[in-house]
Scaffold this motif. Structure first.
Motif, PDB file in Angstrom:
ATOM      1  N   VAL A 250      -7.361  -4.517   6.127  1.00 31.39           N
ATOM      2  CA  VAL A 250      -7.866  -3.166   5.870  1.00 31.39           C
ATOM      3  C   VAL A 250      -7.388  -2.197   6.955  1.00 31.39           C
ATOM      4  O   VAL A 250      -6.935  -1.082   6.652  1.00 31.39           O
TER       5      VAL A 250
ATOM      6  N   GLY B 101      -6.243   5.537  -5.142  1.00 29.54           N
ATOM      7  CA  GLY B 101      -6.852   4.716  -4.110  1.00 29.54           C
ATOM      8  C   GLY B 101      -6.379   3.282  -4.227  1.00 29.54           C
ATOM      9  O   GLY B 101      -5.592   2.942  -5.124  1.00 29.54           O
ATOM     10  N   LEU B 102      -6.867   2.444  -3.321  1.00 27.86           N
ATOM     11  CA  LEU B 102      -6.374   1.067  -3.227  1.00 27.86           C
ATOM     12  C   LEU B 102      -7.518   0.068  -3.179  1.00 27.86           C
ATOM     13  O   LEU B 102      -8.530   0.300  -2.512  1.00 27.86           O
TER      14      LEU B 102
ATOM     15  N   ALA C 223       0.826  -1.204   0.000  1.00 30.26           N
ATOM     16  CA  ALA C 223       0.000   0.000   0.000  1.00 30.26           C
ATOM     17  C   ALA C 223       0.864   1.259   0.000  1.00 30.26           C
ATOM     18  O   ALA C 223       0.584   2.223  -0.725  1.00 30.26           O
TER      19      ALA C 223
ATOM     20  N   ALA D 108     -12.844   0.754   5.082  1.00 30.84           N
ATOM     21  CA  ALA D 108     -13.080   0.760   3.638  1.00 30.84           C
ATOM     22  C   ALA D 108     -14.215   1.716   3.290  1.00 30.84           C
ATOM     23  O   ALA D 108     -15.139   1.914   4.083  1.00 30.84           O
TER      24      ALA D 108
ATOM     25  N   VAL E 189      -7.940  -3.246  -1.489  1.00 23.23           N
ATOM     26  CA  VAL E 189      -7.250  -3.990  -0.432  1.00 23.23           C
ATOM     27  C   VAL E 189      -7.834  -5.400  -0.387  1.00 23.23           C
ATOM     28  O   VAL E 189      -8.980  -5.603   0.007  1.00 23.23           O
TER      29      VAL E 189
ATOM     30  N   ALA F 110     -12.366  -2.690  -0.065  1.00 24.69           N
ATOM     31  CA  ALA F 110     -11.982  -3.965   0.548  1.00 24.69           C
ATOM     32  C   ALA F 110     -12.549  -5.130  -0.238  1.00 24.69           C
ATOM     33  O   ALA F 110     -13.650  -5.058  -0.792  1.00 24.69           O
TER      34      ALA F 110
ATOM     35  N   VAL G 160      -3.660  -1.415   6.481  1.00 23.27           N
ATOM     36  CA  VAL G 160      -3.430  -0.516   5.348  1.00 23.27           C
ATOM     37  C   VAL G 160      -3.915   0.890   5.678  1.00 23.27           C
ATOM     38  O   VAL G 160      -3.236   1.883   5.379  1.00 23.27           O
ATOM     39  N   ALA G 161      -5.081   0.997   6.314  1.00 25.66           N
ATOM     40  CA  ALA G 161      -5.617   2.315   6.669  1.00 25.66           C
ATOM     41  C   ALA G 161      -4.684   3.056   7.626  1.00 25.66           C
ATOM     42  O   ALA G 161      -4.584   4.285   7.590  1.00 25.66           O
TER      43      ALA G 161
ATOM     44  N   LEU H 280     -10.043   3.382   0.329  1.00 24.09           N
ATOM     45  CA  LEU H 280      -9.836   1.939   0.247  1.00 24.09           C
ATOM     46  C   LEU H 280     -11.118   1.231  -0.193  1.00 24.09           C
ATOM     47  O   LEU H 280     -12.210   1.564   0.275  1.00 24.09           O
TER      48      LEU H 280
ATOM     49  N   ARG I   5       0.992   4.097  -2.882  1.00 24.31           N
ATOM     50  CA  ARG I   5       0.791   5.526  -2.591  1.00 24.31           C
ATOM     51  C   ARG I   5       1.940   6.340  -3.180  1.00 24.31           C
ATOM     52  O   ARG I   5       1.712   7.372  -3.830  1.00 24.31           O
TER      53      ARG I   5
END
Length: 340
Positions: free
Chosen positions: A197, A167-168, A157, A228, A170, A210, A200-201, A208, A161
């Motif tokens: 999640v 955005g991602l 992640a 998410a 996940v 998920a 990563v957050a 995100l 970035r």
């Protein structure tokens, strides 16, 4: 809760891009028309077919996305590949297939698909298996496309970035089909998607989406609470009316009580599937080697699906596969969104 402007859909539900035929245009359209956000799978498709799918999706009049596989640098060890091909020869012979001892080197026509999406931009593009070059990400964003990277760890992640994505996606280990891990040799260990999640957050400040282990509305709520802004679903759509999954595949999902396992046996890259005889016989010795192993077993798997041989078929499925039901895809979306 509602989906942010990142995706622009009415519901925080995403129809995942299931490559190989499971996600049809009808399935994506049904999800979109019910208020979800749908991805078209670009993996394995010829650019001309992808262009036609994109043109059809524009008629929906709503935002949509395209997912591409990023080619990696890994190549199979030739001796390990040849040994695996010899091992699988009896499996192939049982289906009337002859395996090639020469590994196929394939970039999934990555340059052509990327050029297509730059010449004819779509609202959202997501990438799986690796991160594109920063210049490619910048080019897509200049074209007006929102760029998402699929990640499975906080380290991935952070790299995404730094690469400039918007955005991602996940993905937790419970997700069906191929793991989005950037390292195909990494052992994918079980963990709740909520924990991935949250990790990563805590590591990055990006929107995100998920994915993984979604078996009903409670899972959706838990993932939204974990951080998410939307939740992707794939396995629960596999048995719907609009699914392109083969009859053999769908019947096996309904009948099997063996659970799922992450295996490299079908493609040389970790993927979660319902456990069957092929996995039992070959998982322990399957080499890393995507997409060469994918091409090695591709015709074998196609014949298995056509002949009703679920024992030799890649039954991609997440841990919640027993909750997949028949009926319209719209019903699945509505059920997942209940209470939101």
């Amino acid at each position: 809760m509602t989906t942010p402007n990142l995706l622009g859909s009415d519901l925080p539900i995403v129809a995942a891009p299931m490559a190989g035929g499971a996600t049809t245009a009808a399935l994506a359209a049904a999800a979109t028309n019910t208020g979800a956000f749908a991805f078209l799978p670009g993996g394995y498709l010829a650019p001309e077919r992808l262009a036609a799918d994109v043109a059809a999706a524009r008629a929906w009049g709503r935002p949509f996305g395209v997912n591409l596989f990023v080619p990696g640098p890994e190549r199979p060890d030739r001796e390990a590949f040849a040994a695996y091909a010899r091992r699988l020869a009896p499996e192939a012979a049982a289906l009337g297939v002859e395996l090639s001892a020469d590994p196929v080197d394939d970039d999934d026509r990555w340059p052509d698909k990327l050029a297509l999406l730059l010449d004819d931009p779509v609202p959202v593009v997501s990438f799986t298996f690796d991160l594109p070059a920063p210049a490619d990400i910048r080019a897509l964003r200049r074209a007006g496309t929102v760029v998402l990277a699929s990640v499975t760890t906080a380290d991935e992640a952070a790299a995404a970035r730094d690469g400039g994505v918007d955005g991602l996606m996940v993905q937790g280990p419970a997700a069906g089909g191929h793991s989005a891990t950037w390292d195909p040799a990494r052992r994918v260990t079980d963990a709740p998607t909520t924990s991935v999640v949250r990790a990563v957050a805590a590591a990055v400040d990006l929107p995100l989406v998920a994915a993984g282990g979604v078996d009903g509305p409670d899972a959706v709520r838990e993932l939204l609470t974990a951080g998410a802004q939307a939740v992707a679903v794939g396995t629960l759509l596999l048995r719907t009316d609009e699914s392109g999954a083969s009859a053999t595949y769908q019947a096996a999902l309904a009948a099997s009580d063996r659970g799922t396992v992450v295996t490299r046996s079908f493609t040389g890259r970790p993927a979660r599937a319902v456990r069957n005889g092929f996995v039992d016989r070959h998982d322990a010795v399957a080499p890393v080697g995507y997409p060469a192993i994918h091409h090695l077993t591709r015709e074998l798997r196609r014949r298995a699906a056509a002949s009703g041989d679920a024992d030799r078929l890649h039954l991609w499925a997440g841990t919640g596969y027993r909750h997949a039901t028949t009926g319209p895809a719209a019903d699945v979306v509505r059920r997942l969104a209940a209470g939101l």
